[in-house]
Design a protein around this motif. Structure first.
Motif, PDB file in Angstrom:
ATOM      1  N   GLU A 224     113.786  82.924 106.628  1.00 34.18           N
ATOM      2  CA  GLU A 224     113.172  83.732 107.730  1.00 34.18           C
ATOM      3  C   GLU A 224     113.682  83.328 109.017  1.00 34.18           C
ATOM      4  N   THR A 225     113.517  82.010 109.127  1.00 35.55           N
ATOM      5  CA  THR A 225     113.892  81.347 110.588  1.00 35.55           C
ATOM      6  C   THR A 225     115.377  81.347 110.826  1.00 35.55           C
ATOM      7  N   GLY A 226     116.228  81.453 109.802  1.00 39.45           N
ATOM      8  CA  GLY A 226     117.732  81.228 110.305  1.00 39.45           C
ATOM      9  C   GLY A 226     118.430  80.241 109.538  1.00 39.45           C
ATOM     10  N   PHE A 227     117.968  79.305 108.690  1.00 42.45           N
ATOM     11  CA  PHE A 227     118.400  78.147 108.186  1.00 42.45           C
ATOM     12  C   PHE A 227     119.216  78.404 106.774  1.00 42.45           C
ATOM     13  N   ASP A 228     120.225  77.641 106.587  1.00 45.20           N
ATOM     14  CA  ASP A 228     120.528  77.710 105.352  1.00 45.20           C
ATOM     15  C   ASP A 228     120.400  76.476 104.599  1.00 45.20           C
ATOM     16  N   VAL A 229     120.101  76.459 103.341  1.00 47.12           N
ATOM     17  CA  VAL A 229     119.782  75.199 102.752  1.00 47.12           C
ATOM     18  C   VAL A 229     121.059  74.775 102.122  1.00 47.12           C
ATOM     19  N   LEU A 230     121.273  73.586 102.600  1.00 50.71           N
ATOM     20  CA  LEU A 230     122.833  72.814 102.296  1.00 50.71           C
ATOM     21  C   LEU A 230     122.020  71.877 100.969  1.00 50.71           C
ATOM     22  N   ASP A 231     121.188  71.048 101.215  1.00 51.68           N
ATOM     23  CA  ASP A 231     120.719  70.282 100.101  1.00 51.68           C
ATOM     24  C   ASP A 231     119.169  69.996  99.904  1.00 51.68           C
ATOM     25  N   TYR A 232     118.885  69.782  98.880  1.00 53.14           N
ATOM     26  CA  TYR A 232     117.562  69.475  98.791  1.00 53.14           C
ATOM     27  C   TYR A 232     117.218  68.089  97.565  1.00 53.14           C
ATOM     28  N   ARG A 233     116.593  66.895  98.012  1.00 48.69           N
ATOM     29  CA  ARG A 233     116.671  65.860  97.316  1.00 48.69           C
ATOM     30  C   ARG A 233     115.140  65.356  96.997  1.00 48.69           C
ATOM     31  N   GLU A 234     114.928  64.975  95.855  1.00 49.37           N
ATOM     32  CA  GLU A 234     113.646  64.423  95.468  1.00 49.37           C
ATOM     33  C   GLU A 234     113.735  62.859  95.183  1.00 49.37           C
ATOM     34  N   LEU A 235     113.152  61.982  95.963  1.00 50.56           N
ATOM     35  CA  LEU A 235     113.398  60.888  95.851  1.00 50.56           C
ATOM     36  C   LEU A 235     112.698  60.244  94.703  1.00 50.56           C
ATOM     37  N   ARG A 236     113.136  59.214  94.017  1.00 51.78           N
ATOM     38  CA  ARG A 236     112.493  58.368  92.926  1.00 51.78           C
ATOM     39  C   ARG A 236     112.354  57.129  93.262  1.00 51.78           C
ATOM     40  N   ALA A 237     111.127  56.382  93.231  1.00 53.73           N
ATOM     41  CA  ALA A 237     110.965  55.071  93.542  1.00 53.73           C
ATOM     42  C   ALA A 237     112.064  54.125  92.863  1.00 53.73           C
ATOM     43  N   PRO A 238     112.450  53.360  93.532  1.00 51.87           N
ATOM     44  CA  PRO A 238     113.347  52.406  92.664  1.00 51.87           C
ATOM     45  C   PRO A 238     112.489  51.436  91.583  1.00 51.87           C
ATOM     46  N   ALA A 239     113.151  50.728  90.510  1.00 54.05           N
ATOM     47  CA  ALA A 239     112.328  50.082  89.415  1.00 54.05           C
ATOM     48  C   ALA A 239     111.516  48.881  89.899  1.00 54.05           C
ATOM     49  N   ASP A 240     112.001  48.331  91.030  1.00 52.78           N
ATOM     50  CA  ASP A 240     111.295  47.250  91.428  1.00 52.78           C
ATOM     51  C   ASP A 240     110.190  47.591  92.620  1.00 52.78           C
ATOM     52  N   ALA A 241     109.950  48.923  92.894  1.00 51.26           N
ATOM     53  CA  ALA A 241     108.963  49.352  93.988  1.00 51.26           C
ATOM     54  C   ALA A 241     107.763  48.917  93.528  1.00 51.26           C
ATOM     55  N   THR A 242     107.122  48.766  94.875  1.00 54.47           N
ATOM     56  CA  THR A 242     105.554  48.245  94.902  1.00 54.47           C
ATOM     57  C   THR A 242     104.879  49.352  95.683  1.00 54.47           C
ATOM     58  N   ASP A 243     103.645  49.234  95.314  1.00 49.76           N
ATOM     59  CA  ASP A 243     102.800  50.583  95.861  1.00 49.76           C
ATOM     60  C   ASP A 243     102.886  50.691  97.283  1.00 49.76           C
ATOM     61  N   ARG A 244     102.939  52.099  97.695  1.00 50.85           N
ATOM     62  CA  ARG A 244     103.035  52.314  99.205  1.00 50.85           C
ATOM     63  C   ARG A 244     102.064  53.229  99.593  1.00 50.85           C
ATOM     64  N   PHE A 245     101.263  53.009 100.629  1.00 45.98           N
ATOM     65  CA  PHE A 245     100.432  53.791 101.219  1.00 45.98           C
ATOM     66  C   PHE A 245      99.562  54.357 100.125  1.00 45.98           C
ATOM     67  N   ALA A 246      99.600  55.843  99.881  1.00 46.64           N
ATOM     68  CA  ALA A 246      98.996  56.462  98.930  1.00 46.64           C
ATOM     69  C   ALA A 246      99.652  56.631  97.893  1.00 46.64           C
ATOM     70  N   ILE A 247     100.540  56.188  97.491  1.00 47.83           N
ATOM     71  CA  ILE A 247     101.473  56.448  96.408  1.00 47.83           C
ATOM     72  C   ILE A 247     101.780  55.256  95.568  1.00 47.83           C
ATOM     73  N   PRO A 248     101.070  55.141  94.469  1.00 49.31           N
ATOM     74  CA  PRO A 248     101.594  53.903  93.429  1.00 49.31           C
ATOM     75  C   PRO A 248     102.981  54.161  92.985  1.00 49.31           C
ATOM     76  N   ALA A 249     103.626  52.992  93.067  1.00 44.41           N
ATOM     77  CA  ALA A 249     104.989  52.780  92.583  1.00 44.41           C
ATOM     78  C   ALA A 249     105.167  53.658  91.194  1.00 44.41           C
ATOM     79  N   ALA A 250     104.184  53.516  90.265  1.00 46.03           N
ATOM     80  CA  ALA A 250     104.258  53.819  88.859  1.00 46.03           C
ATOM     81  C   ALA A 250     104.154  55.619  88.939  1.00 46.03           C
TER      82      ALA A 250
END
Ligand SMILES: C[S@@+](CC[C@H](N)C(=O)[O-])C[C@H]1O[C@@H](n2cnc3c(N)ncnc32)[C@H](O)[C@@H]1O
Length: 270
Positions: A224-250
């Protein structure tokens, strides 16, 4: 360094969430100095709390020579610096004067020319079609009302210009308990009405008002705003990630905690 004095917003005229988030971020700015300094020292852009390398995601133009870019909610402005190092003329805008103090100091120390403005990314004092590229990483992307800042980013871009932004996934938000604690493998709130997330009265780490939308709500807003979506990514924590802010790495190994949208302003300007 070019740092024009911005037209100042009168706080009382700002929406409630912008006033709340200004006070919240001014109070927290000292806690973000060290991570800002680290990111400024790095010459390799990376995204989000899992530091996913740009070299893996390829969302920034490699060569931004001659481009006008804006970062909406730039914080300590390390992403602005990365875009400037790629050749762009960059404006960073942020609602927190304290965050901008750090950004200005780091720009001076690294001798990078940025224009840094204090203000609300939902109403930016630049004419229509001033920029080729707009970006937000956890800035306007989560702290501004999408129904205000997405149209504002569209207005600021030239036809054919891109907006890339990273924020929390709606899934992470509905799995965050009402206490403000870390995300759990539990659906804590409704999905369809997701919009304003007010953390001011929660037990754990109170403060701030965020926004998000269901995926279909984002798509509808972009269309409705006038943008086309070129890409959408969902990021996964890497295997060695440690907990960040309110998101546990697991949690973030099993479900996506961060999303990135890449949009293009339709070239007919619609
Ligand atoms: C997490 S920082 C984002 C910057 C950087 N990418 C980072 O992750 O550190 C969030 C920033 O959004 C800014 N912000 C919040 N509301 C805003 C608004 N209405 N307009 C512009 N900036 C805003 C805050 O002041 C804060 O500096």
């Amino acid at each position: 360094m070019t740092t024009p004095e911005p037209p100042r917003n009168i706080s009382a005229d700002l929406p409630v969430h912008v006033r709340e988030n200004r006070a919240y971020w001014d109070a927290m700015a000292d806690d973000w100095v060290a991570s800002g300094e680290r990111a400024w020292r790095s010459h390799e852009p990376s995204w989000g709390c899992w530091n996913v390398p740009e070299a893996e995601l390829n969302l920034l133009p490699r060569d931004m020579t001659g481009m006008d870019a804006i970062e909406l909610g730039c914080g300590t402005a390390y992403f602005s610096a990365w875009m400037a190092r790629r050749g762009a003329r960059v404006v960073g805008t942020d609602n927190s004067a304290r965050q901008l103090e750090t950004a200005r100091r780091l720009a001076r120390e690294h001798e990078i020319d940025l224009t840094l403005l204090h203000g609300n990314a939902e109403a930016v004092p630049f004419p229509d079609a001033s920029f080729d590229f707009a970006l937000s990483e956890y800035g306007a992307a989560i702290w501004c009302d999408p129904h205000a800042w997405i149209p504002e980013a569209h207005r600021l871009l030239r036809p054919g210009g891109d907006l890339v932004f990273l924020g929390n996934t709606p899934l992470a938000m509905i799995c965050t308990p009402p206490s403000g604690g870390a995300a759990e493998p539990v659906l804590h709130r409704d999905y369809f009405d997701l919009h304003r997330l007010d953390w001011t009265g929660v037990e754990i780490d109170p403060g701030g008002i965020e926004f998000n939308l269901p995926i279909s709500g984002w798509f509808r807003l972009f269309r409705e705003t006038g943008f086309d979506v070129l890409d959408y990514r969902e990021l996964r924590a890497p295997a060695d990630a440690t907990d960040r802010f309110a998101i546990p790495a697991a949690w973030a190994r099993r479900w996506p905690s961060e999303q990135i949208w890449k949009l293009r302003k339709r070239s007919d300007g619609s």
